[in-house]
Scaffold this active site. Structure first.
Site, PDB file in Angstrom:
ATOM      1  N   LYS A 161       0.875  -1.180   0.000  1.00  0.00           N
ATOM      2  CA  LYS A 161       0.000   0.000   0.000  1.00  0.00           C
ATOM      3  C   LYS A 161       0.903   1.218   0.000  1.00  0.00           C
ATOM      4  O   LYS A 161       1.878   1.262   0.759  1.00  0.00           O
ATOM      5  CB  LYS A 161      -0.870  -0.033   1.261  1.00  0.00           C
ATOM      6  CG  LYS A 161      -1.475   1.308   1.651  1.00  0.00           C
ATOM      7  CD  LYS A 161      -2.552   1.104   2.703  1.00  0.00           C
ATOM      8  CE  LYS A 161      -2.498   2.164   3.792  1.00  0.00           C
ATOM      9  NZ  LYS A 161      -3.538   1.964   4.813  1.00  0.00           N
ATOM     10  N   ASP A 188      -3.601   4.937  -0.336  1.00  0.00           N
ATOM     11  CA  ASP A 188      -4.295   5.559   0.798  1.00  0.00           C
ATOM     12  C   ASP A 188      -3.943   7.041   0.815  1.00  0.00           C
ATOM     13  O   ASP A 188      -2.770   7.408   0.855  1.00  0.00           O
ATOM     14  CB  ASP A 188      -3.832   4.890   2.105  1.00  0.00           C
ATOM     15  CG  ASP A 188      -4.535   5.449   3.336  1.00  0.00           C
ATOM     16  OD1 ASP A 188      -5.503   6.233   3.183  1.00  0.00           O
ATOM     17  OD2 ASP A 188      -4.117   5.105   4.460  1.00  0.00           O
ATOM     18  N   GLU A 213      -8.113   4.158  -0.843  1.00  0.00           N
ATOM     19  CA  GLU A 213      -8.558   4.339   0.550  1.00  0.00           C
ATOM     20  C   GLU A 213      -8.665   5.820   0.910  1.00  0.00           C
ATOM     21  O   GLU A 213      -7.725   6.592   0.686  1.00  0.00           O
ATOM     22  CB  GLU A 213      -7.531   3.627   1.456  1.00  0.00           C
ATOM     23  CG  GLU A 213      -7.903   3.615   2.916  1.00  0.00           C
ATOM     24  CD  GLU A 213      -6.860   2.870   3.762  1.00  0.00           C
ATOM     25  OE1 GLU A 213      -6.021   2.126   3.198  1.00  0.00           O
ATOM     26  OE2 GLU A 213      -6.875   3.046   4.984  1.00  0.00           O
ATOM     27  N   ASP A 238     -11.727   4.474   5.737  1.00  0.00           N
ATOM     28  CA  ASP A 238     -10.972   4.295   6.979  1.00  0.00           C
ATOM     29  C   ASP A 238     -11.508   5.343   7.964  1.00  0.00           C
ATOM     30  O   ASP A 238     -12.456   5.093   8.711  1.00  0.00           O
ATOM     31  CB  ASP A 238      -9.472   4.464   6.666  1.00  0.00           C
ATOM     32  CG  ASP A 238      -8.567   4.448   7.882  1.00  0.00           C
ATOM     33  OD1 ASP A 238      -9.065   4.500   9.013  1.00  0.00           O
ATOM     34  OD2 ASP A 238      -7.327   4.401   7.723  1.00  0.00           O
TER      35      ASP A 238
HETATM   36 MG   LIG Z   1      -5.873   4.673   6.073  1.00  0.00          MG
END
Ligand SMILES: [Mg+2]
Length: 368
Positions: A161, A188, A213, A238
């Site tokens: 990620k 993210d 994300e 998230d």
């Molecule tokens: Mg996150």
């Protein structure tokens, strides 16, 4: 079971190297660690917040003061037959989810130990090993990013990620995909994009990402649902998912097709399990996020990730990814198949190295 004593401490455990997100840098873990006692048995919990309210509104100071001044007195000497009763004990406390979660996980640990039960087993965990990925902060340049990917892929991590922000998104992805066309890859943004930048996010659809994300604001659902309706890549939430109700709203709005569950962010293990069940029923995959926890929070996360709905690799790296020395005697090590082994001991399984914990403790309060 009656809690007869609580120890609360602020710590500073330095990282091996600083971690850069879209908006801030972390140099170490600044968690609040709690130890709860009942008749000589102890349970451990962690509120893994930072010193600055950049990820969420809470900080190590707010957690410390709320636990000291409010939460501990609500639970001390109460008859607790099951840790789930804490939701009722804390029902008039709004927000402050990380503060509640640290205490709740310590009570779970203690309660499981008194019953000689393992937390994963008790929660309905089905796996002996959980798949894990690695989360890479924003490096100086693309070359450094590629060499970090190389390093962690060769260690066996199952997915990468990367943190992104406007100006650091398309180029790094192009670079990674050119070299590794098929690895599991996700991004993210920690809320770094505005709706005006939706076109950039839509353009990421062609990089075959596992998910994008939290691109928009930390409290948003609406703009995420606009994005999700226009792209194939699942949007993952998230920061926006702070409770089971928020998860239900997000699913109704189609604001995401994946949820990152962190027990601290949603107010503890019970809420994390409820969100897991809601998602499983709705065929929404979940995975366990990370807050760069010490071995205590990490053990809780690994137990949680052993539940059947956690079908995507978690951000739960081996302890040595962040710390030269952790505060536990049994740090997680990465298995050759890119997994961590789920603890089988009573409680969540972390064995705390109290000598070292004392060394990195900034302050400690005992309440009885
Ligand atoms: Mg996150």
């Amino acid at each position: 079971m009656k809690i007869d004593r609580v120890e609360i401490r602020q710590i500073h455990l330095p990282f091996i190297s600083p971690f850069q997100t879209s908006g801030w840098v972390e140099n170490g873990n600044n968690s609040v660690i709690v130890k709860v006692f009942s008749e000589g048995i102890a349970g451990w919990g962690e509120s893994s917040v930072g010193r600055f309210p950049n990820y969420i509104e809470e900080t190590s100071s707010t957690v410390l003061s709320l636990q000291k001044e409010v939460l501990v007195s609500l639970m001390l000497k109460k008859d607790i037959t099951h840790p789930g009763e804490l939701s009722d004990i804390f029902k008039n406390v709004r927000g402050n989810r990380f503060a509640i979660s640290g205490l709740e996980s310590a009570v779970w640990d203690l309660w499981c130990k008194t019953k000689k039960q393992n937390l994963s087993k008790f929660l309905g965990g089905k796996r002996e090993r959980v798949a894990v990925g690695v989360s890479l902060g924003i490096p100086e340049n693309k070359k450094e990013l590629l060499s970090l990917c190389e390093k962690y892929l060769s260690k066996g991590y199952q997915r990468i990620k990367i943190k992104i922000k406007p100006g650091w998104d398309v180029e790094p992805l192009k670079g990674i995909r050119k070299r590794w066309p098929d690895i599991m890859l996700q991004v993210d943004a920690n809320g770094a994009y505005s709706i005006k930048e939706i076109k950039i996010l839509e353009s990421l659809d062609k990089y075959n990402l596992l998910m994008i994300e939290q691109p928009f604001h930390y409290d948003d659902l609406l703009y995420h649902s606009v994005l999700q309706k226009g792209i194939k890549t699942p949007v993952c939430l998230d920061e926006s998912i702070t409770s089971p109700d928020k998860a239900v709203e997000a699913l109704i709005m189609d604001a995401c097709r994946v949820i990152n569950i962190k027990p601290g962010r949603v107010g503890g293990i019970v809420n994390a399990i409820i969100i897991h069940h809601i998602c499983r029923k709705n065929k929404i995959p979940v995975w366990c996020g990370g807050m760069m926890e010490t071995g205590i929070g990490r053990a809780v996360n690994v137990c949680l990730a052993s539940l059947p709905g956690f079908t995507l690799p978690g951000d739960i790296s081996a302890n040595s990814r962040y710390f030269k020395r952790d505060i536990v005697e049994n740090p997680f090590e990465l298995n050759s198949d890119g997994t961590l082994t789920v603890p089988t001991e009573s409680g969540h399984g972390a064995i705390v190295d109290e000598k070292y914990l004392n060394k990195i403790t900034i302050n400690k309060t005992i309440i009885k």
